[in-house]
Design a protein around this motif. Structure first.
Motif, PDB file in Angstrom:
ATOM      1  N   SER A 228       0.844  -1.193   0.000  1.00 40.62           N
ATOM      2  CA  SER A 228       0.000   0.000   0.000  1.00 40.62           C
ATOM      3  C   SER A 228       0.881   1.246   0.000  1.00 40.62           C
ATOM      4  N   VAL A 229       0.537   2.188  -0.857  1.00 45.92           N
ATOM      5  CA  VAL A 229       1.227   3.473  -0.882  1.00 45.92           C
ATOM      6  C   VAL A 229       0.375   4.450  -0.076  1.00 45.92           C
ATOM      7  N   VAL A 230       1.001   5.085   0.922  1.00 48.39           N
ATOM      8  CA  VAL A 230       0.259   5.889   1.891  1.00 48.39           C
ATOM      9  C   VAL A 230       0.897   7.269   2.007  1.00 48.39           C
ATOM     10  N   HIS A 231       0.072   8.274   1.875  1.00 43.86           N
ATOM     11  CA  HIS A 231       0.538   9.647   2.095  1.00 43.86           C
ATOM     12  C   HIS A 231       0.421   9.979   3.583  1.00 43.86           C
ATOM     13  N   VAL A 232       1.454  10.603   4.136  1.00 45.90           N
ATOM     14  CA  VAL A 232       1.440  10.964   5.550  1.00 45.90           C
ATOM     15  C   VAL A 232       0.575  12.199   5.737  1.00 45.90           C
ATOM     16  N   GLY A 233      -0.525  12.018   6.465  1.00 43.05           N
ATOM     17  CA  GLY A 233      -1.460  13.113   6.678  1.00 43.05           C
ATOM     18  C   GLY A 233      -1.146  13.897   7.933  1.00 43.05           C
ATOM     19  N   ASP A 234      -2.157  14.541   8.445  1.00 45.40           N
ATOM     20  CA  ASP A 234      -1.990  15.404   9.616  1.00 45.40           C
ATOM     21  C   ASP A 234      -1.648  14.587  10.863  1.00 45.40           C
ATOM     22  N   PRO A 235      -0.871  15.167  11.754  1.00 44.17           N
ATOM     23  CA  PRO A 235      -0.608  14.467  13.025  1.00 44.17           C
ATOM     24  C   PRO A 235      -1.870  14.397  13.869  1.00 44.17           C
ATOM     25  N   LEU A 236      -1.994  13.321  14.608  1.00 45.00           N
ATOM     26  CA  LEU A 236      -3.105  13.149  15.541  1.00 45.00           C
ATOM     27  C   LEU A 236      -2.584  13.484  16.926  1.00 45.00           C
ATOM     28  N   ARG A 237      -3.112  14.533  17.504  1.00 46.65           N
ATOM     29  CA  ARG A 237      -2.605  15.030  18.781  1.00 46.65           C
ATOM     30  C   ARG A 237      -3.662  14.832  19.866  1.00 46.65           C
ATOM     31  N   ASP A 238      -3.225  14.247  20.981  1.00 46.90           N
ATOM     32  CA  ASP A 238      -4.134  14.014  22.095  1.00 46.90           C
ATOM     33  C   ASP A 238      -4.380  15.334  22.818  1.00 46.90           C
ATOM     34  N   PRO A 239      -5.616  15.808  22.869  1.00 43.54           N
ATOM     35  CA  PRO A 239      -5.873  17.097  23.538  1.00 43.54           C
ATOM     36  C   PRO A 239      -5.643  17.043  25.039  1.00 43.54           C
ATOM     37  N   ASP A 240      -5.569  15.842  25.616  1.00 45.38           N
ATOM     38  CA  ASP A 240      -5.352  15.740  27.060  1.00 45.38           C
ATOM     39  C   ASP A 240      -3.937  16.144  27.460  1.00 45.38           C
ATOM     40  N   ASP A 241      -2.929  15.731  26.664  1.00 40.14           N
ATOM     41  CA  ASP A 241      -1.537  16.031  27.027  1.00 40.14           C
ATOM     42  C   ASP A 241      -0.763  16.717  25.911  1.00 40.14           C
ATOM     43  N   GLY A 242      -1.391  16.924  24.757  1.00 39.36           N
ATOM     44  CA  GLY A 242      -0.725  17.613  23.660  1.00 39.36           C
ATOM     45  C   GLY A 242       0.254  16.764  22.882  1.00 39.36           C
ATOM     46  N   LYS A 243       0.397  15.478  23.196  1.00 41.95           N
ATOM     47  CA  LYS A 243       1.370  14.618  22.519  1.00 41.95           C
ATOM     48  C   LYS A 243       0.803  14.089  21.204  1.00 41.95           C
ATOM     49  N   VAL A 244       1.698  13.894  20.224  1.00 38.28           N
ATOM     50  CA  VAL A 244       1.315  13.289  18.952  1.00 38.28           C
ATOM     51  C   VAL A 244       1.212  11.781  19.156  1.00 38.28           C
ATOM     52  N   VAL A 245       0.030  11.226  18.868  1.00 41.02           N
ATOM     53  CA  VAL A 245      -0.201   9.792  19.087  1.00 41.02           C
ATOM     54  C   VAL A 245      -0.170   9.015  17.784  1.00 41.02           C
ATOM     55  N   GLY A 246       0.047   9.687  16.675  1.00 44.21           N
ATOM     56  CA  GLY A 246       0.125   9.024  15.375  1.00 44.21           C
ATOM     57  C   GLY A 246      -0.124  10.016  14.263  1.00 44.21           C
ATOM     58  N   TYR A 247      -0.120   9.498  13.029  1.00 43.34           N
ATOM     59  CA  TYR A 247      -0.378  10.308  11.855  1.00 43.34           C
ATOM     60  C   TYR A 247      -1.444   9.611  11.007  1.00 43.34           C
ATOM     61  N   GLN A 248      -2.322  10.402  10.447  1.00 50.61           N
ATOM     62  CA  GLN A 248      -3.307   9.817   9.547  1.00 50.61           C
ATOM     63  C   GLN A 248      -2.608   9.329   8.277  1.00 50.61           C
ATOM     64  N   GLY A 249      -2.914   8.106   7.899  1.00 53.92           N
ATOM     65  CA  GLY A 249      -2.380   7.548   6.667  1.00 53.92           C
ATOM     66  C   GLY A 249      -3.432   7.616   5.573  1.00 53.92           C
ATOM     67  N   VAL A 250      -3.160   8.343   4.501  1.00 50.86           N
ATOM     68  CA  VAL A 250      -4.101   8.522   3.404  1.00 50.86           C
ATOM     69  C   VAL A 250      -3.686   7.599   2.262  1.00 50.86           C
ATOM     70  N   TYR A 251      -4.501   6.599   1.977  1.00 50.40           N
ATOM     71  CA  TYR A 251      -4.192   5.619   0.935  1.00 50.40           C
ATOM     72  C   TYR A 251      -4.230   6.295  -0.431  1.00 50.40           C
ATOM     73  N   THR A 252      -3.151   6.069  -1.235  1.00 50.13           N
ATOM     74  CA  THR A 252      -3.119   6.638  -2.587  1.00 50.13           C
ATOM     75  C   THR A 252      -3.201   5.573  -3.662  1.00 50.13           C
ATOM     76  N   GLY A 253      -2.736   4.366  -3.382  1.00 50.27           N
ATOM     77  CA  GLY A 253      -2.782   3.305  -4.383  1.00 50.27           C
ATOM     78  C   GLY A 253      -2.024   2.077  -3.914  1.00 50.27           C
ATOM     79  N   THR A 254      -1.977   1.084  -4.789  1.00 51.17           N
ATOM     80  CA  THR A 254      -1.253  -0.156  -4.509  1.00 51.17           C
ATOM     81  C   THR A 254      -0.042  -0.249  -5.418  1.00 51.17           C
ATOM     82  N   ALA A 255       1.108  -0.581  -4.839  1.00 54.11           N
ATOM     83  CA  ALA A 255       2.349  -0.749  -5.598  1.00 54.11           C
ATOM     84  C   ALA A 255       2.561  -2.235  -5.872  1.00 54.11           C
ATOM     85  N   LEU A 256       2.570  -2.618  -7.141  1.00 56.62           N
ATOM     86  CA  LEU A 256       2.793  -4.000  -7.562  1.00 56.62           C
ATOM     87  C   LEU A 256       4.250  -4.114  -8.010  1.00 56.62           C
ATOM     88  N   VAL A 257       5.047  -4.849  -7.244  1.00 60.52           N
ATOM     89  CA  VAL A 257       6.491  -4.932  -7.514  1.00 60.52           C
ATOM     90  C   VAL A 257       6.720  -5.594  -8.870  1.00 60.52           C
TER      91      VAL A 257
END
Length: 417
Positions: A228-257
């Motif tokens: 899967s080819v994935v574009h790195v989206g916006d960071p996901l930030r926990d409003p409780d402590d302000g820490k980044v808990v991950g990034y949204q992965g936006v699917y763009t397509g499938t890479a066939l080797v």
């Protein structure tokens, strides 16, 4: 004239009579404790009616008198069954467990409490098209939904005249299919170290279906393997402590080797063909292993732990959220969330200034001058919908908005229903 002593005797007797009446009322109130329906029965503890007295179908016929006759306290229990619930229902292709639970129950997440598990039925938690479900009441007056008769999926293979069908899903597969088989949350380590698109053939600035791409750091990828080819989206930030808990992965397509790199040289470039594209692919997009579809044979239920969190992202990036949209919340497996958990969505009550309270002046001028000194009063939270969790990560989960009664916004509260 009545003496003071006589008046005192009459007053004392009156108090004794009133005290006796109050004591009797308290005793009657204590005895009438409502009983809430609970989980019906497991393989080791059946609570159904005696087969010699009544079948499930017969029990379902009188849905009003049965609970009161079996247990008078059950008649005073909070209503669990919908007033319009059918006495029986035959499952059809295209049905979902959420839809069936909503048909029978006022609160669909209470399904595990009323679903009668028959130990003699293979995979009793799964429901198939053709199954007939019946509403009945146990010997204790508690409601049960039973499998009255099975469809083709439960027959002996030699007796089937049609191909076996899959069990019905909890919700429509189309609504969440893209989130079940594709990376949707990226960790900080994946963003830093995952293989990535280095360049495109023929000097393209972006790539789409049918274009060839060059991938770097893709190790041990055999020809014809898929990623899967994935574009790195916006960071996901926990409003409780302000820490980044991950990034949204936006699917763009499938890479066939199409041409694997040298396995002895991990940094060697691998060539792949883009297929099944959903949007344009950019340089730097991550190349991730394709995931198998997550199972959808979970049931709606309330979380086991007390939980309160917030909506921290909506998948399509809008600020206003409605029915059947997918959102991310800042609670996950570490908080006890599992697939199928149902959460209530509340809009936090606004804080307003009270310029009309005790001691406040009601002249227009006094109100204008006193606004900055008025007490703040928080208005109550308002229910705006339900959220069905269908994919969980460590600190983040994805859920589908159901039963939206008003516009839902980012940072709205989610909690036990």
């Amino acid at each position: 004239m009545v003496s003071n002593q006589a008046l005192g005797l009459r007053f004392g007797a009156g108090l004794l009579v009133v005290s006796g009446i109050l004591a009797g009322c308290a005793s009657q109130h204590h005895d009438a404790v409502p009983v809430r329906p609970q989980v019906a029965a497991s393989a080791g503890a059946e609570t159904g009616p005696d087969p010699g007295q009544m079948t499930a179908t017969e029990a379902a016929i009188d849905t009003a008198a049965a609970p009161a006759a079996a247990n008078p306290a059950a008649a005073e229990a909070p209503p669990v069954i919908n007033a319009t619930a059918p006495k029986s229902y035959t499952v059809k292709r295209g049905d979902t467990l959420w839809g069936i639970a909503s048909m029978f129950l006022r609160d669909p997440w209470l399904w595990p409490e009323v679903w009668y598990i028959n130990p003699q039925v293979s995979n009793p938690h799964l429901i198939y098209p053709g199954d007939t479900l019946a509403l009945a009441y146990g010997a204790d007056g508690r409601p049960q939904i039973r499998l009255e008769s099975g469809g083709a999926a439960r027959l002996d293979p030699r007796l089937r005249s049609t191909p076996i069908e899959n069990a019905i899903p909890i919700i429509s597969y189309a609504a969440i299919a893209a989130f079940l088989s594709r990376p949707s949350i990226l960790t900080s380590d994946e963003v830093k170290h995952a293989p990535y698109v280095l360049a495109f053939r023929d000097d393209h600035e972006v790539a789409g279906s049918g274009n060839e791409i060059y991938v770097r750091n893709l190790q041990n990828a055999p020809d014809r393997s898929r990623f899967s080819v994935v574009h790195v989206g916006d960071p996901l930030r926990d409003p409780d402590d302000g820490k980044v808990v991950g990034y949204q992965g936006v699917y763009t397509g499938t890479a066939l080797v199409s041409k694997a790199g040298d396995a002895s040289r991990p940094a060697e470039v691998t060539k792949a063909l883009l297929v099944d594209t959903a949007r344009e692919t950019l340089r730097g997009d991550k190349v991730m292993p394709s995931e198998s579809d997550a199972p959808m044979n979970f049931v709606p239920s309330a979380p086991q732990n007390h939980l309160k969190g917030s909506i921290i992202a909506v998948v399509d990036g809008t600020d206003l959220i409605g029915q059947y949209q997918v959102v991310a919340i800042n609670r996950g497996t570490r908080d006890g969330l599992v697939n199928g958990n149902v959460l209530a969505i509340d809009r936090a009550g606004a804080s307003v200034r009270d310029t009309y309270g005790s001691g406040a002046s009601f002249t227009r001028k006094a109100q204008d001058l006193g606004t900055s000194f008025a007490r703040h009063v928080k208005l109550p939270d308002e229910r705006t919908g339900l959220l069905l969790v269908f994919r969980t990560f460590d600190r983040v989960s994805y859920g589908l908005v159901l039963g939206a009664t008003d516009t839902i916004r980012l940072l709205d509260i989610v909690h036990n229903p």
